[in-house]
Scaffold this active site. Structure first.
Site, PDB file in Angstrom:
ATOM      1  CB  CYS A  81       0.756  -0.197  -2.539  1.00 52.76           C
ATOM      2  SG  CYS A  81       0.505  -1.960  -2.584  1.00 52.76           S
ATOM      3  CD  GLU A 128      -0.493   0.473   4.352  1.00 56.83           C
ATOM      4  OE1 GLU A 128       0.597  -0.117   4.308  1.00 56.83           O
ATOM      5  OE2 GLU A 128      -1.204   0.671   3.340  1.00 56.83           O
TER       6      GLU A 128
END
Length: 194
Positions: A81, A128
């Site tokens: 990620c 995010e």
């Protein structure tokens, strides 16, 4: 969990001053801000991605985040990620980072995106708009030790059991993403887990 070392790498591929892409809740670009500032306090909403990579045996690659990570160090998480950088297309970013961090190439398919915020005490937060991808590889991981402390391949069933037994060992975004993949996107996962 235990890994098999196939050939480690040790290079810096992430920088506090790299500029990330700020977005609104509809994922429209608003500007740019350094990675360090994006993760201060309760976080500033920015574009990110999470990758779930499977091998031919239908196992998913997990990584334990490096001890030097500011947020969730030594927690277990998904295969990879990170964030696209200023001016970088998502398609370019996902392949760049998978190679830099894990040392593998994979065919990746977009599943969904979602917004989340997760606080890590006084150290900062993730905030995010995250794009989630799944894919497969025949490559053996060559982890970058600046990013990854440990790694393993694990079957979905065993991972489900691990998450139920020790949820505190895993990053918050990973738990949210895996639950949704196992539910809403189970058909897409079947391509890799049969």
């Amino acid at each position: 969990m235990a890994s098999t070392d196939i050939g480690e790498r040790d290079e810096t591929v992430s920088f506090d001053d790299e500029e990330l892409i700020l977005v609104d809740e509809a994922d429209r670009e608003l500007g740019h801000l350094s990675k360090a500032k994006c993760h201060e306090g309760s976080g500033v909403l920015h574009r990110a991605f999470s990758l779930f990579v499977f091998n031919r045996e239908g196992e998913v690659l997990l990584q334990q985040r490096a001890a030097g990570k500011r947020l969730w160090s030594l927690y277990w998480s998904n295969s990879c990620c990170s964030h696209p950088r200023r001016g970088e297309a998502m398609e370019e970013a996902i392949h760049r980072r998978l190679w830099q961090e894990v040392g593998v190439e994979a065919q990746l398919t977009f599943c969904y995106k979602f917004r989340y915020q997760a606080q890590f005490g006084e150290s900062g937060a993730e905030h995010e708009l995250c794009w989630v991808y799944v894919g497969g590889t025949d490559d053996l991981p060559r982890p970058n030790r600046q990013e990854i402390a440990d790694w393993c391949w694990i079957s979905p069933a065993k991972l489900d059991a691990e998450l139920a037994a020790r949820p505190e060992a895993y990053t918050p975004w990973f738990k949210m993403e895996w639950a949704r993949l196992r539910g809403e996107f189970a058909e897409q996962l079947e391509r890799y887990t049969r």
